[in-house]
Motif scaffolding. Structure first.
Motif: not given
Length: 403
Positions: A127-133, A135-139, A189-194, A200-211
């Motif tokens: 989440l932190n390294t590859l998904c760009g979240l 530290v606060a979002d990860c926490a 990653m998707f949850t962080a988007g909502i 954060r549409a870009e996170l939701c869209d990227e998570a769905i793309r990976l799904g």
């Protein structure tokens, strides 16, 4: 902000994860790749306003980051000239090893989910390294403090360095053992988007793309179909989660006619397939998707089959016995059997003290029981957890309403 700076910000937001994923693959080091990409961003801020935005900003960032990585390697006193030459990244990118996983970002999520790391460490690192979240979002996603999350990330990277855990793309035979952590990463990653201050549409869209890539990769894996269905059914409500002022709209109050019918239909079809293929041994994603489907199938909040939802949560607790699942089951129980039953089910979940939604759910059940003083105290506790801005405004309105 200048046009070039805006283009850079957009590029970093939309393409930065893939640039970093490429650098990690080619250098074999997360720290080196992160530093190289950061230096490339700094150089872009210096050159783009003067020279103009390049035709292919992502390719520009990737090329410069690779050059920066070479410079860092050659400056490293611990490396011989021969080692530095072996890692020369100025030429064409090396061919990818043969694998059924062809997407660079998905490859690196699988790479970060190394079995030598704990499940929590795998998802946190990804989440932190590859998904760009941040530290606060990860926490927030892991229900811990920002300081604790920063320490956890430091320990993870230290363990990787000391133990020599390789950043190597796993073979096809190794993919199944990493699948659970990969699925968790994509869903978080998707949850962080909502779950932030705004969708954060870009996170939701990227998570769905990976799904979707995961389902294509393993079309017979029911958990992946459940994962994709869960994200689609949740994303179908994207435009109704907040009002025109950006204030939170609860599920019961959302305009269901504005839900995305195509996403709902696709999600319901995937749920049916996933549950059929799981053959009564449904996992957490299939069951969560089935709960989302129960909500999506109801014509209105009043028509929701809460008995079915409680039954699904009972099954989910058998495979994921966490306090968050117990909280959600308690809320459903409060709808089926009344607020006293719901409150009794969630009152002793002390492990959720930092989770504002636990306090908020307790408060709402207390309001329904007419215990307004206790409800105000619970709402105050929710606010003390520093919730996202939209949630905070909702809590403040609820306090004002019961006064």
């Amino acid at each position: 902000m200048t046009e070039a700076s805006s283009a850079l910000a957009e590029t970093v937001r939309d393409e930065g994860r893939r640039v970093l994923a490429t650098l990690i693959r080619t250098t074999g080091s997360v720290t080196l790749a992160e530093d190289a990409v950061q230096e490339a961003v700094v150089e872009a801020l210096e050159h783009w306003p003067v020279e103009g935005t390049p035709d292919n900003p992502r390719a520009w960032l990737t090329t410069v980051a690779r050059r920066k990585a070479v410079d860092m390697i050659r400056r490293d006193a611990h490396r011989t000239d021969k080692e530095a030459a072996a890692m020369d990244l100025t030429g064409p990118a090396p061919d990818l090893p043969e694998s059924v996983v062809r997407d660079d970002l998905l490859r690196l999520v699988f790479t970060c989910c190394h079995p030598s790391l704990s499940h929590a460490s795998q998802t946190t690192l990804s989440l932190n390294t590859l998904c760009g979240l941040r530290v606060a979002d990860c926490a927030r996603l892991m229900l811990t403090t920002e300081a604790a999350m920063a320490r956890r990330l430091g320990r993870i990277k230290h363990k990787i360095a000391v133990a020599g855990i390789p950043y190597r793309i796993p073979s096809d035979a190794e993919l199944p053992e990493r699948l659970d952590a990969v699925g968790s990463t994509v869903y978080l990653m998707f949850t962080a988007g909502i779950a932030g201050e705004a969708v954060r549409a870009e996170l939701c869209d990227e998570a769905i793309r990976l799904g979707r890539l995961l389902v294509d990769l393993m079309p017979d894996e029911s958990s992946l179909q459940g994962l994709l269905a869960l994200m689609l059914l949740t994303d179908a409500r994207r435009t109704t989660r907040t009002d025109v002022s950006g204030d939170l709209v609860l599920l019961a109050d959302q305009d269901r006619t504005q839900w995305d019918g195509a996403l709902v239909a696709e999600g319901l079809g995937l749920v049916e397939t996933a549950l059929t293929r799981s053959r009564h041994r449904a996992g957490r994603f299939e069951l969560q998707a089935a709960i989302a489907a129960a909500h999506a199938s109801a014509a209105s909040s009043a028509d929701t089959d809460w008995a079915d939802i409680v039954r699904l949560y009972d099954a989910l607790l058998l495979v994921e016995p966490t306090d968050v699942v117990r909280l959600n089951r308690g809320v459903a129980l409060g709808e089926r059997d009344g607020p006293a039953a719901g409150l009794a089910a969630i009152d002793d979940l002390d492990g959720l003290g930092r989770f504002h939604l636990w306090h908020a759910c307790r408060a709402e059940l207390l309001v329904r029981l007419g215990r307004h003083d206790e409800a105000r105290t619970a709402f105050d506790s929710a606010i003390a957890c520093s919730p996202p801005a939209a949630d905070l405004r909702h809590l403040e309105r609820r306090i004002a309403a019961i006064r």
